[in-house]
Design an enzyme around this catalytic site. Structure first.
Site, short mmCIF file in Angstrom:
data_model
loop_
_atom_site.label_atom_id
_atom_site.label_comp_id
_atom_site.label_asym_id
_atom_site.label_seq_id
_atom_site.Cartn_x
_atom_site.Cartn_y
_atom_site.Cartn_z
N ASP A 131 0.83 -1.20 0.00
CA ASP A 131 0.00 0.00 0.00
C ASP A 131 0.86 1.26 0.00
OD1 ASP A 131 0.80 -0.80 2.66
OD2 ASP A 131 -0.39 0.88 3.41
N GLU A 132 0.25 2.35 -0.37
CA GLU A 132 0.82 3.70 -0.25
C GLU A 132 2.26 3.78 -0.78
OE1 GLU A 132 -1.68 5.51 3.51
OE2 GLU A 132 0.12 4.33 3.98
N VAL A 133 2.46 3.30 -1.98
CA VAL A 133 3.80 3.27 -2.57
C VAL A 133 4.02 4.53 -3.41
CG1 VAL A 133 5.39 2.00 -4.05
CG2 VAL A 133 3.76 0.76 -2.62
#
Length: 531
Positions: A324-326
């Protein structure tokens, strides 16, 4: 004590709800069904039994080994919580005595697998002088749930100084609605000592949650020993805020003996700055240190080493690889990574996909099935491994898309099931339905369950219990109890949940009052049952 207008109004409404259901929910000897979570099927009578001071466990008719410590330990824990630390020194009458529990388990296998049969039947008769309650279960893990249910039928009589069971005879058949009923803890944002994690596990068993999702590492710290790459835990907050391999094994085994699997997570390729404290080569550069360097083969060797070590500790069939949230800007802003991207004809998004899919292959090579946060599905859809479990967190509607694509899903939408959102109420936890708008039976089966998430940015050992409970219990009933037996209006279960919250307090779990938002304080002096 002063209360704000909003909290005061909410407190008044809750108090009215308590008063309306107080007699039915807490009458005790009137035989009200005070169980949490509510079983699939339950009936009862009106007689009171007294528990023998020599309350026994027998296993007549069971295929499960008599010498197994797993069942014996669970029985002892059950007797301990039933007595709630009171001194049982009264005189037990000669009639209507409950002498013990006979547990008959069909399978001798006690390996805790995903989807293990957790059903049970519990019958407490009400005739005879020396009476035995009976538990029938396919597996020992169903029997553990039955013991928990039995414990909630028992009460300490302060006048007689003995333990009694009201409203016998009881006949209960029970099984979970979903096979995956999880709680996430986060030991990267704040270190959680081993005794604290064990208390969380104990409290999970009380509400029949069965997966501890251990978000072990993140960008802030890497507290776990990895023998293959021993400098990784140089990224811990301090020398004393670490877990050895033996610690991790202890947590896994402690949970397993309570019917709880441990889902281990390494969140990659983002959220991984702490990895480079011990191995700076994992960073794209010292100035730009996450996500992990996609261009460096060493990155994938480290991931392989971690998952190889994990496979010796974490025996659950799933491993969580985050995703996530890369923010991939480091890759294009770092010369040697940008050169690698150009050489392989990839843009940042394609490199992100390459990383996720390669990490999945590594995990699969170690015998795991993979859970990824929903961004991987939102970006790559069916290009993920077909055995991927997509972990929804951003909001509603994702689960329906995931199962329509043929993948499995775990629901944790942050607007309802994130425990660190202190404005999220227990009523919202209770009413959050994992199968909303999913009507096809085959697609419904692909929603394997749900999970409440206790992210650790603003909690530590000092306040984790009251932040988790009782809101997690509201979700636990949603995940355990058949849909048709769930209340359409959460005020109908207020009294029963309040009683369960008080039960947690009696068992040493610091569950917060219902009358307020997450981690609330009592609204005024008074009974636990009215907070």
């Amino acid at each position: 004590m002063l209360m704000g207008k909003g909290n005061r109004g909410r407190g008044i409404l809750l108090l009215l709800g308590f008063l309306a259901c107080f007699e039915a929910a807490f009458g005790g000897e009137d035989g009200a069904v005070n169980l949490w979570p509510m079983p699939k099927s339950v009936s009862h009578g009106s007689r009171t039994l007294s528990l023998s001071k020599d309350f026994k466990l027998t296993t007549q008719g069971s295929k499960y080994p008599d010498d197994s410590s797993l069942l014996k330990e669970a029985f002892k824990r059950m007797v301990d919580v039933v007595q709630v630390n009171h001194i049982v020194d009264g005189r037990v009458p000669n009639s209507m005595v409950l002498a013990g529990l006979n547990v008959a388990i069909s399978s001798a296998d006690d390996v805790l697998k995903f989807g293990v049969n957790e059903s049970y039947k519990l019958h407490v008769p009400a005739v005879g002088s020396l009476i035995y309650a009976n538990i029938e279960a396919k597996t020992v893990y169903g029997a553990l749930h039955a013991l928990e249910t039995f414990s909630q039928l028992c009460h300490f009589n302060f006048d007689k100084r003995i333990v009694e069971l009201y409203a016998a005879p009881w006949s209960i058949f029970d099984k979970p609605r979903f096979p995956f009923r999880g709680l996430l803890i986060d030991t990267s944002r704040h270190y959680l000592p081993l005794p604290v994690i064990k208390v969380v596990i104990d409290s999970m068993a009380y509400s029949k949650l069965n997966v501890l999702h251990w978000h072990i590492v993140d960008e802030q710290s890497f507290p776990l020993e990895i023998p293959s790459y021993p400098r990784l835990w140089s990224g811990s907050y301090s020398y004393s805020e670490r877990y050895t391999v033996a610690d991790a094994l202890e947590i896994v085994q402690y949970a397993q003996r309570r019917g709880i699997n441990v889902l281990a997570e390494i969140d990659i390729p983002g959220h991984a700055r702490s990895w480079g404290v011990g191995y700076p080569a994992l960073w794209p550069s010292t100035e730009c240190n996450q996500p992990l360097d996609v261009s460096n083969e060493f990155t994938f060797k480290v991931i392989d080493g971690i998952l190889s070590d994990f496979s010796k500790i974490f025996k659950f069939k799933f491993v969580h690889l985050g995703g996530d949230e890369v923010n991939t800007s480091c890759w294009s802003n770092t010369p040697h990574v940008k050169e690698w991207l150009n050489k392989h004809g990839m843009n940042e998004s394609e490199a992100y996909k390459y990383f996720v899919l390669r990490a999945q292959k590594i995990a699969i090579s170690h015998g795991y099935e993979v859970v990824n946060w929903e961004e991987t599905f939102n970006n790559f859809g069916r290009q993920l491994n077909p055995e991927t479990v997509v972990h929804n967190w951003l909001g509603g509607g994702v689960a329906k898309k995931v199962v329509a694509a043929g993948l499995r899903c775990i629901v944790s939408n942050q607007d309802k099931w994130y425990l660190d959102h202190l404005d999220a109420t227990w009523e919202g936890f209770y009413m959050n339905e994992p199968l909303i708008n999913i009507t096809e039976p085959e697609e419904q089966k692909r929603v394997i369950g749900g999970e409440v998430c206790m992210w650790g940015e603003h909690i530590d050992a000092s306040d984790i219990e009251q932040t988790i409970w009782p809101r997690a219990a509201a979700a636990a009933e949603r995940l355990w109890t058949p849909l048709e037996k769930l209340a359409n209006d959460p005020t109908r279960v207020t009294g029963r949940l309040a009683r369960f919250r008080c039960l947690l307090n009696q068992r040493g779990i610091a569950a917060a009052p219902l009358a307020g938002l997450g981690r609330a304080v009592p609204i005024e002096p008074g009974s636990c049952l009215k907070q």
